[in-house]
Design a protein around this motif. Structure first.
Motif, short mmCIF file in Angstrom:
data_model
loop_
_atom_site.label_atom_id
_atom_site.label_comp_id
_atom_site.label_asym_id
_atom_site.label_seq_id
_atom_site.Cartn_x
_atom_site.Cartn_y
_atom_site.Cartn_z
N ASP A 289 -15.21 16.24 -0.65
CA ASP A 289 -14.75 15.50 -1.82
C ASP A 289 -13.26 15.73 -2.07
N ASN A 290 -12.77 16.93 -1.68
CA ASN A 290 -11.35 17.21 -1.86
C ASN A 290 -10.50 16.28 -1.01
N GLU A 291 -10.95 16.06 0.20
CA GLU A 291 -10.21 15.16 1.10
C GLU A 291 -10.20 13.74 0.54
N ARG A 292 -11.33 13.30 0.02
CA ARG A 292 -11.38 11.96 -0.56
C ARG A 292 -10.47 11.85 -1.77
N ASP A 293 -10.45 12.91 -2.60
CA ASP A 293 -9.59 12.90 -3.79
C ASP A 293 -8.11 12.83 -3.39
N ILE A 294 -7.75 13.62 -2.37
CA ILE A 294 -6.36 13.61 -1.91
C ILE A 294 -6.00 12.24 -1.35
N SER A 295 -6.92 11.66 -0.59
CA SER A 295 -6.68 10.34 0.00
C SER A 295 -6.45 9.29 -1.09
N LEU A 296 -7.27 9.33 -2.14
CA LEU A 296 -7.10 8.38 -3.23
C LEU A 296 -5.77 8.59 -3.95
N SER A 297 -5.40 9.87 -4.13
CA SER A 297 -4.14 10.18 -4.80
C SER A 297 -2.94 9.70 -3.99
N VAL A 298 -2.98 9.93 -2.67
CA VAL A 298 -1.87 9.50 -1.80
C VAL A 298 -1.77 7.98 -1.78
N THR A 299 -2.92 7.32 -1.70
CA THR A 299 -2.93 5.86 -1.70
C THR A 299 -2.33 5.30 -2.99
N GLN A 300 -2.66 5.94 -4.11
CA GLN A 300 -2.10 5.51 -5.39
C GLN A 300 -0.59 5.73 -5.42
N MET A 301 -0.12 6.84 -4.87
CA MET A 301 1.31 7.12 -4.83
C MET A 301 2.03 6.08 -3.96
N LEU A 302 1.41 5.71 -2.85
CA LEU A 302 2.00 4.69 -1.99
C LEU A 302 2.06 3.36 -2.73
N ASP A 303 1.00 3.02 -3.43
CA ASP A 303 0.97 1.77 -4.19
C ASP A 303 2.05 1.77 -5.28
N THR B 52 4.85 3.41 -5.17
CA THR B 52 6.15 3.30 -4.50
C THR B 52 6.48 1.85 -4.18
N LEU B 53 5.47 1.09 -3.82
CA LEU B 53 5.67 -0.30 -3.43
C LEU B 53 5.77 -1.25 -4.62
N LEU B 54 5.24 -0.84 -5.79
CA LEU B 54 5.12 -1.74 -6.92
C LEU B 54 6.44 -2.40 -7.34
N PRO B 55 7.55 -1.64 -7.48
CA PRO B 55 8.80 -2.31 -7.89
C PRO B 55 9.26 -3.36 -6.88
N TRP B 56 8.97 -3.12 -5.61
CA TRP B 56 9.41 -4.06 -4.58
C TRP B 56 8.51 -5.29 -4.53
N ARG B 57 7.25 -5.12 -4.88
CA ARG B 57 6.38 -6.29 -5.01
C ARG B 57 6.89 -7.22 -6.11
N HIS B 58 7.35 -6.62 -7.20
CA HIS B 58 7.87 -7.42 -8.30
C HIS B 58 9.18 -8.10 -7.93
N LYS B 59 10.01 -7.40 -7.15
CA LYS B 59 11.31 -7.95 -6.75
C LYS B 59 11.15 -9.06 -5.71
N PHE B 60 10.11 -8.94 -4.87
CA PHE B 60 9.87 -9.93 -3.81
C PHE B 60 8.45 -10.47 -3.95
N THR C 55 0.41 -5.40 2.24
CA THR C 55 -0.76 -4.54 2.37
C THR C 55 -0.26 -3.13 2.66
N HIS C 56 -1.08 -2.13 2.36
CA HIS C 56 -0.64 -0.76 2.64
C HIS C 56 -1.82 0.07 3.14
N ASN C 57 -1.47 1.08 3.91
CA ASN C 57 -2.48 1.91 4.55
C ASN C 57 -2.00 3.36 4.55
N ALA C 58 -2.70 4.21 3.80
CA ALA C 58 -2.43 5.64 3.81
C ALA C 58 -3.58 6.33 4.54
N PHE C 59 -3.26 7.14 5.53
CA PHE C 59 -4.29 7.75 6.36
C PHE C 59 -3.92 9.21 6.62
N MET C 60 -4.93 10.02 6.94
CA MET C 60 -4.68 11.41 7.26
C MET C 60 -4.32 11.52 8.74
#
Length: 289
Positions: free
Chosen positions: A201-215, A217-225, A231-236
């Motif tokens: 479950d710890n790995e899943r929690d970290i994966s969700l957290s990293v994916t949210q951080m990536l999202d 990071t991309l959010l301001p650029w989605r608004h600008k463009f 699409t985005h992909n965060a993987f271990m």
């Protein structure tokens, strides 16, 4: 201001592929194209005992060949040529100072798919803060138009400032009217390596957290463009192999490299090294602090 696209040519199939790619890029940007040739006379091992007259003739032939190849393909594109003196890497880096993009050709790794970055290409890449695109020669790029997959892949490090890398990637996707895929690799904290009992479950929690951080990071650029489909992909795991795999069906791969103010130490990290040496798509390297 940095308007034009500069391409280094030397008469090789790799530089011809770079010239064609650079011409298409200049057309997309609606800026002039500059074809340049640099010969390190008389120190270049490729041309032993080459006289000044022969060196000048060789330079003229390389520039003329590239010019005559790209001009009919882009009749409305402003194209100039320039012969540079001095060591090629230093001359190309200096030439790139007022360019928006420097494009270089790169050899394939024999029977393997990927790049071979020679000393001139590597030295030029690490000597300039201008974005550098490396283009590999292939049957598609030399004899015909390259296959279009309609996607740009960008490697994103969510733990560092990625504005320059993302700005370049989103602008390229907007110019091409194509999709953008952001890739980020992450690893478990070292403490987990020594944990006697690891909770999945710890790995899943970290994966969700990293994916949210990536999202995020991309959010301001989605608004600008808003026109760019993202699409985005965060993987271990290591990002390098994933980016190389994604490059197989990408029009362009965009990665960052840290600026090194000291002459000591590596100028390219493991991710950039892996992508530059093994990706089959053109690779744009963006320098950042």
């Amino acid at each position: 201001m940095k308007h034009h696209v500069t391409v280094g040519v030397d008469g090789s199939p790799e530089s011809m592929a770079a010239a064609r790619w650079g011409a298409r890029e200049a057309s997309l940007r609606q800026v002039p194209l500059r074809l340049v040739h640099a010969v390190d006379w008389p120190m270049s091992p490729a041309v032993p005992r080459l006289g000044h007259e022969a060196a000048d003739r060789w330079a003229d032939e390389a520039l003329t060949e590239a010019l005559e190849d790209v001009r009919p393909r882009h009749p409305d594109l402003e194209i100039t040529t320039r012969c540079l003196s001095g060591r090629p890497a230093a001359a190309l880096a200096a030439e790139a100072t007022d360019a928006g993009l420097l494009v270089l050709g790169s050899r394939g790794l024999g029977g393997l798919a990927g790049f071979f970055i020679g000393s001139v290409g590597m030295s030029t890449l690490t000597a300039t803060e201008t974005p550098v695109a490396l283009v590999r020669a292939s049957d598609e790029t030399v004899h015909a138009e390259p296959t279009r997959y309609g996607e740009i892949v960008v490697g994103v490090d969510i733990h560092e400032a990625a504005d320059k890398v993302l700005s370049f990637a989103f602008e390229e996707a907007a110019r091409r009217d194509c999709a953008l895929r952001a890739v980020h690799g992450w690893k478990l904290p070292p403490a987990y390596t020594y944990a006697p009992f690891f909770d999945p479950d710890n790995e899943r929690d970290i994966s969700l957290s990293v994916t949210q951080m990536l999202d995020d990071t991309l959010l301001p650029w989605r608004h600008k463009f808003p026109s760019v489909s993202v699409t985005h992909n965060a993987f271990m795991g290591a990002a390098g192999p994933q980016l190389v795999q994604a490059a197989a069906r990408a029009d362009l791969v965009v990665i960052g490299r840290h600026l090194r103010r000291s002459p000591l130490g590596a100028h390219l990290g493991p991710v950039a090294h892996a992508v530059l040496h093994h990706a089959t798509a053109p690779v744009a390297v963006i320098a950042h602090d």
